[in-house]
Scaffold this motif. Structure first.
Motif, mmCIF file in Angstrom:
data_model
loop_
_atom_site.group_PDB
_atom_site.id
_atom_site.type_symbol
_atom_site.label_atom_id
_atom_site.label_comp_id
_atom_site.label_asym_id
_atom_site.label_seq_id
_atom_site.Cartn_x
_atom_site.Cartn_y
_atom_site.Cartn_z
ATOM 1 N N TYR A 40 -14.320 -3.439 2.754
ATOM 2 C CA TYR A 40 -13.253 -4.151 3.470
ATOM 3 C C TYR A 40 -11.993 -3.288 3.582
ATOM 4 O O TYR A 40 -11.367 -3.207 4.646
ATOM 5 C CB TYR A 40 -12.963 -5.481 2.737
ATOM 6 N N ASN A 64 -7.272 -12.794 3.210
ATOM 7 C CA ASN A 64 -8.040 -11.721 2.574
ATOM 8 C C ASN A 64 -9.361 -12.185 1.961
ATOM 9 O O ASN A 64 -10.401 -11.557 2.157
ATOM 10 C CB ASN A 64 -7.196 -11.040 1.499
ATOM 11 N N ASN A 90 -7.162 -7.941 -4.407
ATOM 12 C CA ASN A 90 -8.358 -8.131 -3.579
ATOM 13 C C ASN A 90 -9.629 -8.111 -4.436
ATOM 14 O O ASN A 90 -10.581 -8.853 -4.171
ATOM 15 C CB ASN A 90 -8.425 -7.062 -2.485
ATOM 16 N N TYR A 130 -0.822 -15.354 9.677
ATOM 17 C CA TYR A 130 -0.487 -15.658 8.284
ATOM 18 C C TYR A 130 -0.027 -17.111 8.175
ATOM 19 O O TYR A 130 -0.541 -17.992 8.848
ATOM 20 C CB TYR A 130 0.566 -14.674 7.757
ATOM 21 N N ILE A 133 0.889 -1.174 0.000
ATOM 22 C CA ILE A 133 0.000 0.000 0.000
ATOM 23 C C ILE A 133 0.927 1.224 0.000
ATOM 24 O O ILE A 133 1.623 1.470 0.986
ATOM 25 C CB ILE A 133 -0.911 0.006 1.250
ATOM 26 N N GLU A 173 -4.756 2.352 -0.909
ATOM 27 C CA GLU A 173 -4.962 0.910 -1.090
ATOM 28 C C GLU A 173 -5.959 0.625 -2.210
ATOM 29 O O GLU A 173 -5.777 -0.317 -2.987
ATOM 30 C CB GLU A 173 -5.427 0.235 0.217
ATOM 31 N N PHE A 175 -1.311 -14.404 3.082
ATOM 32 C CA PHE A 175 -2.615 -13.792 3.370
ATOM 33 C C PHE A 175 -3.456 -13.477 2.142
ATOM 34 O O PHE A 175 -4.679 -13.437 2.212
ATOM 35 C CB PHE A 175 -2.430 -12.519 4.211
ATOM 36 N N GLN A 234 -5.498 -2.472 9.484
ATOM 37 C CA GLN A 234 -5.286 -3.502 8.453
ATOM 38 C C GLN A 234 -5.890 -4.853 8.864
ATOM 39 O O GLN A 234 -7.009 -4.890 9.335
ATOM 40 C CB GLN A 234 -3.790 -3.589 8.109
ATOM 41 N N SER A 235 -5.117 -5.925 8.735
ATOM 42 C CA SER A 235 -5.704 -7.259 8.946
ATOM 43 C C SER A 235 -6.140 -7.527 10.385
ATOM 44 O O SER A 235 -6.843 -8.505 10.639
ATOM 45 C CB SER A 235 -4.715 -8.339 8.549
ATOM 46 N N CYS A 249 -10.033 -1.768 6.859
ATOM 47 C CA CYS A 249 -8.593 -1.922 7.117
ATOM 48 C C CYS A 249 -7.918 -0.577 7.377
ATOM 49 O O CYS A 249 -6.830 -0.516 7.940
ATOM 50 C CB CYS A 249 -7.901 -2.599 5.931
ATOM 51 N N LYS A 254 -9.726 -8.096 10.963
ATOM 52 C CA LYS A 254 -10.450 -9.287 10.485
ATOM 53 C C LYS A 254 -11.162 -10.072 11.588
ATOM 54 O O LYS A 254 -12.340 -10.426 11.435
ATOM 55 C CB LYS A 254 -9.495 -10.193 9.706
ATOM 56 N N GLY A 277 -1.084 -7.160 11.401
ATOM 57 C CA GLY A 277 -1.501 -6.363 10.249
ATOM 58 C C GLY A 277 -0.280 -5.782 9.566
ATOM 59 O O GLY A 277 0.742 -5.544 10.225
ATOM 60 N N ILE A 278 -0.393 -5.511 8.263
ATOM 61 C CA ILE A 278 0.801 -5.080 7.530
ATOM 62 C C ILE A 278 1.204 -3.632 7.799
ATOM 63 O O ILE A 278 2.240 -3.191 7.326
ATOM 64 C CB ILE A 278 0.677 -5.300 5.996
HETATM 65 N N1 GLU Z 1 -5.618 -4.226 3.671
HETATM 66 C C1 GLU Z 1 -4.585 -5.208 3.504
HETATM 67 C C2 GLU Z 1 -4.968 -6.169 2.390
HETATM 68 O O1 GLU Z 1 -6.116 -6.483 2.271
HETATM 69 C C3 GLU Z 1 -4.437 -5.937 4.810
HETATM 70 C C4 GLU Z 1 -3.366 -6.973 4.756
HETATM 71 C C5 GLU Z 1 -2.792 -7.297 6.094
HETATM 72 O O2 GLU Z 1 -2.739 -6.490 7.005
HETATM 73 O O3 GLU Z 1 -2.329 -8.451 6.205
HETATM 74 O O4 GLU Z 1 -4.132 -6.606 1.626
#
Ligand code: GLU
Length: 425
Positions: A190, A113, A166, A242, A27, A159, A95, A62-63, A194, A66, A259-260
């Protein structure tokens, strides 16, 4: 005296120095971050917070979002509806892999994802509009954090401009009718989810809410029901980190999600919520120093899920016949947390009482907590003692055994609940 936990956390930060890897460049906007930031926060069960480092830094969730969206979808639609569309098997893949069940096209789990995009579409009623669905997700994640979370519009736009993979994943699940809405709408929502901004304190509170049966320890709000948390924590334990989930579970043993943007959240059931932030990522996409901090905390503080403590106190502290002024009764004093294993110890102590008219006093004033199984076991003990001909007095000032099925009455002055016999010494 100052509680030394923050000092300890500061010391850990000073010792987790190996900052390998680089910041996320998937991103573009995330690559602009100061890579040297480092922070940790710990929230304990009553909401008390300890922090060290750059605890005021903000970064996108970010992730880490989830598991929380998964919790909201579970609360809104139920476990069965979710399982039909998203599995709970670790994929072992990166991921953003196309990890779909052969034949059905069902994503392997909600932490990758494709599973998370699907989960996003399952929050709220089926007929929610795009805007309303995002509002439900936004309000839900904010309730987990205990404050209104803002969206980082720059990260969101950045992003979206590179969200080709995605979008492809969303089109794939749309082709299998796993999602039914417009794939672009699902990815937009989504990606916006994030881009919610958090700090390590938020992560720690969100984690403690999951670890504390769904109740936010700071606001007191019950965000989701307890069984939802059990499911979410299980999926975090098996798929949260992951493709390094197995290493993580054996080395750290704390259900977690990274999260990334550099955050990691860890939730140790019933105990603590943890949040770390350091932007440089290892080869699995998790924060390098965040992983080290978690390894240290787990080892130093005995936080591995599989090293559950031996019972700290015997469930029955006293049990035997007492006598005063010529009157005899059997007294059993119960203490500590009562679950199946300690409940069995109590029932065994009560089983030694000979049937007959001797009154029985069960003192649960020092019981720390009782779960549903423990409560039912003690209630059954009371019921069987009564069938054996005993009168039963329950000393239960905090009503941990509410509705013991033994005609409880509560003394208005002492708060002591008693059953059957009123005037024992
Ligand atoms: N928004 C990122 C994606 O969907 C999150 C990925 C992550 O944090 O692992 O790729």
């Amino acid at each position: 005296m100052k509680v030394p936990v923050s000092d300890y956390l500061q010391q850990v930060l000073g010792e987790c120095l190996a900052d390998e890897g680089s910041v996320c460049d998937v991103i573009p906007e995330l690559a602009r971050v100061d890579p040297d930031q480092l922070a940790v926060a710990m929230c304990v069960a009553d909401g008390t917070m300890y922090t060290a480092g750059d605890a005021d830094s903000r970064f996108t969730i970010q992730s880490i979002s989830k598991p929380f969206t998964y919790a909201l979808a579970l609360a809104d639609r139920g476990e069965r509806a979710l399982l039909e569309r998203v599995g709970v098997e670790p994929s072992g893949d990166p991921f953003n892999e196309i990890s779909l069940e052969a034949g059905t096209g069902r994503p392997d789990n909600p932490m990758i994802n494709v599973g998370a995009i699907t989960t996003y579409t399952l929050v709220g009623d089926g007929d929610l509009g795009a805007q309303e669905r995002f509002e439900r997700v936004h309000a839900g994640l904010s309730a987990f954090a205990g404050r209104d979370l803002a969206v980082d519009e720059a990260v969101f736009a950045s992003e979206m401009s590179t969200a080709h993979r995605n979008l492809a994943l969303a089109h794939l699940v749309r082709s299998h009718d796993i999602i039914t809405c417009d794939p672009h709408e699902a990815v937009t929502g989504y990606v916006r989810q994030c881009a919610l901004l958090v700090g390590v304190r938020d992560l720690a509170v969100m984690a403690m809410t999951l670890a504390g049966h769904g109740r936010n320890p700071v606001t007191g709000v019950q965000v989701v029901p307890e069984p939802v948390c059990r499911l979410v924590l299980s999926v975090m334990a098996t798929s949260g980190m992951y493709d390094a989930a197995g290493d993580w579970m054996t080395q750290v043993g704390i259900p977690a999600k990274s999260g990334i943007a550099g955050g990691i959240l860890g939730a140790l059931p019933g105990q603590v919520g943890l949040g770390t932030f350091s932007p440089r990522l290892d080869r699995f996409g998790s924060s390098s120093r965040g992983v080290q901090i978690f390894e240290r905390l787990s080892t130093d503080m005995g936080m591995h899920l599989m090293s559950s403590p031996l019972p700290g106190v015997a469930a029955v502290s006293e049990s035997g016949v007492l006598e005063r002024d010529g009157e005899q009764w059997f007294q059993t004093v119960v203490q500590g947390p009562i679950r199946f294993v300690s409940g069995e110890v109590v029932l065994r102590a009560l089983s030694r009482i000979e049937p007959g008219p001797m009154p029985v006093v069960i003192d649960v004033a020092r019981v720390a907590s009782v779960d549903d199984v423990g409560r039912r076991m003690l209630q059954e003990g009371v019921r069987r003692l009564k069938l054996d001909g005993h009168r039963v007095l329950l000393i239960d000032p905090r009503e941990v055994l509410a509705d013991p099925g033994a005609d409880a009455t509560t003394d208005a002055t002492t708060g002591e609940a008693s059953t059957g016999v009123g005037a024992l010494p």
